[in-house]
Design a protein around this motif. Structure first.
Motif, PDB file in Angstrom:
ATOM      1  N   PHE A 181       0.839  -1.198   0.000  1.00 18.43           N
ATOM      2  CA  PHE A 181       0.000   0.000   0.000  1.00 18.43           C
ATOM      3  C   PHE A 181       0.877   1.254   0.000  1.00 18.43           C
ATOM      4  N   ARG A 182       1.917   1.238   0.828  1.00 18.40           N
ATOM      5  CA  ARG A 182       2.808   2.400   0.879  1.00 18.40           C
ATOM      6  C   ARG A 182       3.577   2.557  -0.435  1.00 18.40           C
ATOM      7  N   GLN A 183       4.037   1.464  -1.014  1.00 19.12           N
ATOM      8  CA  GLN A 183       4.758   1.549  -2.282  1.00 19.12           C
ATOM      9  C   GLN A 183       3.872   2.168  -3.355  1.00 19.12           C
ATOM     10  N   TRP A 184       2.614   1.734  -3.414  1.00 19.12           N
ATOM     11  CA  TRP A 184       1.650   2.290  -4.376  1.00 19.12           C
ATOM     12  C   TRP A 184       1.500   3.796  -4.164  1.00 19.12           C
ATOM     13  N   PHE A 185       1.322   4.202  -2.908  1.00 18.87           N
ATOM     14  CA  PHE A 185       1.143   5.620  -2.600  1.00 18.87           C
ATOM     15  C   PHE A 185       2.397   6.425  -2.938  1.00 18.87           C
ATOM     16  N   ASP A 186       3.554   5.917  -2.541  1.00 24.13           N
ATOM     17  CA  ASP A 186       4.803   6.653  -2.755  1.00 24.13           C
ATOM     18  C   ASP A 186       5.072   6.897  -4.234  1.00 24.13           C
ATOM     19  N   GLU A 187       4.742   5.929  -5.075  1.00 23.92           N
ATOM     20  CA  GLU A 187       4.983   6.084  -6.511  1.00 23.92           C
ATOM     21  C   GLU A 187       4.123   7.201  -7.096  1.00 23.92           C
ATOM     22  N   ILE A 188       2.882   7.312  -6.657  1.00 22.12           N
ATOM     23  CA  ILE A 188       1.999   8.372  -7.157  1.00 22.12           C
ATOM     24  C   ILE A 188       2.361   9.714  -6.531  1.00 22.12           C
ATOM     25  N   ASN A 189       2.750   9.684  -5.262  1.00 21.72           N
ATOM     26  CA  ASN A 189       3.061  10.917  -4.547  1.00 21.72           C
ATOM     27  C   ASN A 189       4.394  11.526  -4.969  1.00 21.72           C
ATOM     28  N   LYS A 190       5.290  10.720  -5.532  1.00 24.18           N
ATOM     29  CA  LYS A 190       6.649  11.181  -5.829  1.00 24.18           C
ATOM     30  C   LYS A 190       6.692  12.472  -6.654  1.00 24.18           C
ATOM     31  N   PRO A 191       5.975  12.569  -7.784  1.00 25.46           N
ATOM     32  CA  PRO A 191       6.050  13.825  -8.545  1.00 25.46           C
ATOM     33  C   PRO A 191       5.462  15.020  -7.793  1.00 25.46           C
ATOM     34  N   PHE A 192       4.459  14.787  -6.952  1.00 27.84           N
ATOM     35  CA  PHE A 192       3.909  15.875  -6.139  1.00 27.84           C
ATOM     36  C   PHE A 192       4.941  16.345  -5.122  1.00 27.84           C
ATOM     37  N   LEU A 193       5.657  15.393  -4.517  1.00 24.49           N
ATOM     38  CA  LEU A 193       6.709  15.761  -3.572  1.00 24.49           C
ATOM     39  C   LEU A 193       7.812  16.555  -4.254  1.00 24.49           C
ATOM     40  N   GLU A 194       8.243  16.067  -5.392  1.00 25.46           N
ATOM     41  CA  GLU A 194       9.347  16.728  -6.090  1.00 25.46           C
ATOM     42  C   GLU A 194       8.977  18.141  -6.518  1.00 25.46           C
ATOM     43  N   ALA A 195       7.714  18.340  -6.860  1.00 28.81           N
ATOM     44  CA  ALA A 195       7.279  19.656  -7.336  1.00 28.81           C
ATOM     45  C   ALA A 195       7.352  20.718  -6.244  1.00 28.81           C
ATOM     46  N   GLY A 196       7.059  20.330  -5.009  1.00 33.48           N
ATOM     47  CA  GLY A 196       6.988  21.340  -3.951  1.00 33.48           C
ATOM     48  C   GLY A 196       8.008  21.179  -2.844  1.00 33.48           C
ATOM     49  N   ARG A 197       8.940  20.238  -3.006  1.00 30.78           N
ATOM     50  CA  ARG A 197       9.833  19.873  -1.894  1.00 30.78           C
ATOM     51  C   ARG A 197      10.681  21.039  -1.404  1.00 30.78           C
ATOM     52  N   ASN A 198      11.355  21.740  -2.305  1.00 31.18           N
ATOM     53  CA  ASN A 198      12.286  22.788  -1.864  1.00 31.18           C
ATOM     54  C   ASN A 198      11.585  23.874  -1.065  1.00 31.18           C
ATOM     55  N   ASN A 199      10.474  24.377  -1.593  1.00 37.37           N
ATOM     56  CA  ASN A 199       9.746  25.425  -0.875  1.00 37.37           C
ATOM     57  C   ASN A 199       9.253  24.929   0.474  1.00 37.37           C
ATOM     58  N   TYR A 200       8.716  23.704   0.490  1.00 37.23           N
ATOM     59  CA  TYR A 200       8.184  23.194   1.752  1.00 37.23           C
ATOM     60  C   TYR A 200       9.288  23.012   2.786  1.00 37.23           C
ATOM     61  N   ARG A 201      10.412  22.447   2.369  1.00 38.51           N
ATOM     62  CA  ARG A 201      11.494  22.183   3.316  1.00 38.51           C
ATOM     63  C   ARG A 201      12.089  23.489   3.855  1.00 38.51           C
ATOM     64  N   ASN A 202      12.162  24.516   3.019  1.00 39.71           N
ATOM     65  CA  ASN A 202      12.658  25.808   3.487  1.00 39.71           C
ATOM     66  C   ASN A 202      11.718  26.418   4.525  1.00 39.71           C
ATOM     67  N   GLU A 203      10.403  26.299   4.279  1.00 36.58           N
ATOM     68  CA  GLU A 203       9.437  26.799   5.250  1.00 36.58           C
ATOM     69  C   GLU A 203       9.495  25.999   6.547  1.00 36.58           C
ATOM     70  N   LEU A 204       9.645  24.694   6.425  1.00 37.22           N
ATOM     71  CA  LEU A 204       9.731  23.849   7.621  1.00 37.22           C
ATOM     72  C   LEU A 204      10.968  24.207   8.438  1.00 37.22           C
ATOM     73  N   PHE A 205      12.064  24.484   7.747  1.00 40.60           N
ATOM     74  CA  PHE A 205      13.293  24.851   8.451  1.00 40.60           C
ATOM     75  C   PHE A 205      13.123  26.177   9.200  1.00 40.60           C
ATOM     76  N   LYS A 206      12.427  27.129   8.595  1.00 42.92           N
ATOM     77  CA  LYS A 206      12.189  28.410   9.274  1.00 42.92           C
ATOM     78  C   LYS A 206      11.423  28.205  10.574  1.00 42.92           C
ATOM     79  N   ARG A 207      10.456  27.296  10.556  1.00 39.66           N
ATOM     80  CA  ARG A 207       9.643  27.064  11.754  1.00 39.66           C
ATOM     81  C   ARG A 207      10.388  26.270  12.817  1.00 39.66           C
ATOM     82  N   HIS A 208      11.361  25.458  12.381  1.00 47.26           N
ATOM     83  CA  HIS A 208      12.008  24.543  13.332  1.00 47.26           C
ATOM     84  C   HIS A 208      13.532  24.671  13.282  1.00 47.26           C
TER      85      HIS A 208
END
Length: 407
Positions: A181-208
């Motif tokens: 189930f996780r493998q199925w989800f991760d494969e579909i989620n991968k392009p969504f993660l890649e599209a927004g990863r940098n911005n999200y991680r920078n915001e997360l770093f600011k908060r933490h």
């Protein structure tokens, strides 16, 4: 005119506050790895791994009891061997005896028919529980049977057998496949993660930034894509909405249904999207599927094409589990017609609360947020923002118009 982008960010800030924190994530990983090490020292060859929201990165704090309710984190404890090596009751006993023998875990242990729960307190007053489901490898014979039926044959090899309680302390084997189930989800989620990863991680770093020395130190398990955020929004709104309904716990959609519906629908969408673009697309698709309540399968296909994430054919609702072709996630929908009816009513409410409300005046927008997410959660994230001199009126289900009235 309302600032729609600002309001969207405020809604996301509510979910961010309800997500598992980096500190608690680190704590949970440390705890479940310690359990694995203890079992090994006890002489049990086993592997523990997350399933459900902790595996998908879609954790939200439970709404039950209070705003400070503990997080429930689910894990599989896969003991070496396969279903021919033990009976279901024997497998449970192996794990239970080991946990009871521990001076660390015995006092924190709760025993349930389907799992064993270890409860931990947290420094921040919000604790978490680890629910441990005993499992062992599924038999080759069963895997071959699943392969013959599966639309995703690459997922089947990780299928496990878990003990299922049948009453009077009797257990039988049922098939589960959280890794598939996780493998199925991760494969579909991968392009969504890649599209927004940098911005999200920078915001997360600011908060933490006090917790991490650099962006690179943030575990990727804490990354959140638009797809993951949509699932979190729907899961938490579901919890609040169904808590208001008589018998709501018995009819609310399980998280696996939300995961599958959102993920399958999102496959057709642009991964470069924003959270709210994807949310609106998913909700519109689900509103189309609501036509199954009034139309038979032939009529539905004639009007809306070969949409098959949800089917309703000859009176039978069906939502496929991609990792287990023998598991119809909508089984309970076929036992109680109130369940699908309420589900699609809830989808209309989500659309009103999270899409239409963005155009309301401040007072009504804040009231909508309080009703959709609970006033404690909203205040924790936004303080008194959008409040006017007149306090917002909460909708009480006994006196509210539909869909908040009794169904």
């Amino acid at each position: 005119m309302p600032n729609v982008l600002e309001r969207q960010q405020d809604i996301l800030s509510i979910i961010s506050e309800l997500d598992i924190s980096p500190t608690m994530y680190s704590n949970a990983v440390e705890k479940y790895k310690a359990i694995t090490a203890y079992l090994e020292s006890y002489g049990i060859e086993a592997e523990m791994y997350p399933q459900g929201s902790f595996a998908f990165g879609t954790v939200v704090r439970p709404t039950s009891k209070s705003a400070d309710a503990n997080y429930d984190l689910d894990f599989i404890c896969q003991i070496k061997g396969d279903r021919s090596s033990h009976t279901p009751s024997e497998l449970r006993k192996i794990l239970l005896d080991a946990l009871k023998a521990s001076g660390i875990y015995e006092g924190k242990l709760e025993i349930w028919d389907e799992c064993f729960t270890i409860e931990y307190a947290d420094v921040g007053k919000i604790g978490f529980t680890i629910d441990i489901v005993p499992a062992t490898d599924e038999s080759e014979e069963k895997k071959q049977s699943l392969l013959a039926k599966s639309s995703y044959p690459n997922l089947i090899n990780t299928a496990v057998a878990i003990p299922k309680h049948n009453g009077n302390h009797n257990y039988t084997w049922i098939t589960n496949n959280p890794r598939g189930f996780r493998q199925w989800f991760d494969e579909i989620n991968k392009p969504f993660l890649e599209a927004g990863r940098n911005n999200y991680r920078n915001e997360l770093f600011k908060r933490h930034s006090r917790f991490y020395a650099s962006v690179e130190e943030i575990p990727h398990a804490l990354d959140r894509s638009a797809l993951q955020r949509v699932i979190q929004l729907l899961k938490y709104h579901r919890n609040v909405y169904y808590d208001k309904l008589p018998g709501g716990d018995d009819i609310k959609p399980i998280s696996a249904i939300i995961n599958v519906l959102v993920t399958e629908i999102s496959k057709a969408y642009n991964p470069e999207c924003s959270v709210f673009e994807l949310l609106e697309y998913v909700l519109k698709e689900l509103e189309i599927y609501a036509q199954h309540l009034a139309k038979n399968q032939k009529e539905f296909v004639a009007l809306y094409g070969a949409r098959n994430v949800i089917s309703h054919n000859n009176g039978v609702w069906y939502i496929a589990n991609p990792a287990n072709p023998e598991d119809n996630l909508a089984n309970k929908w076929n036992e109680n017609p109130r369940i699908p009816k309420t589900f699609f009513m809830w989808i209309k409410v989500v659309t009103s609360d999270l899409i239409d409300s963005l155009q309301q005046d401040d007072k009504h927008f804040r009231t909508t947020l309080d009703n959709g997410f609970g006033s404690k959660a909203v205040t924790a994230a936004l303080g008194e923002k959008y409040m006017t001199t007149e306090a917002p009126r909460l909708i009480i289900k006994e006196s509210a118009p539909k869909p908040y009235c009794k169904i």
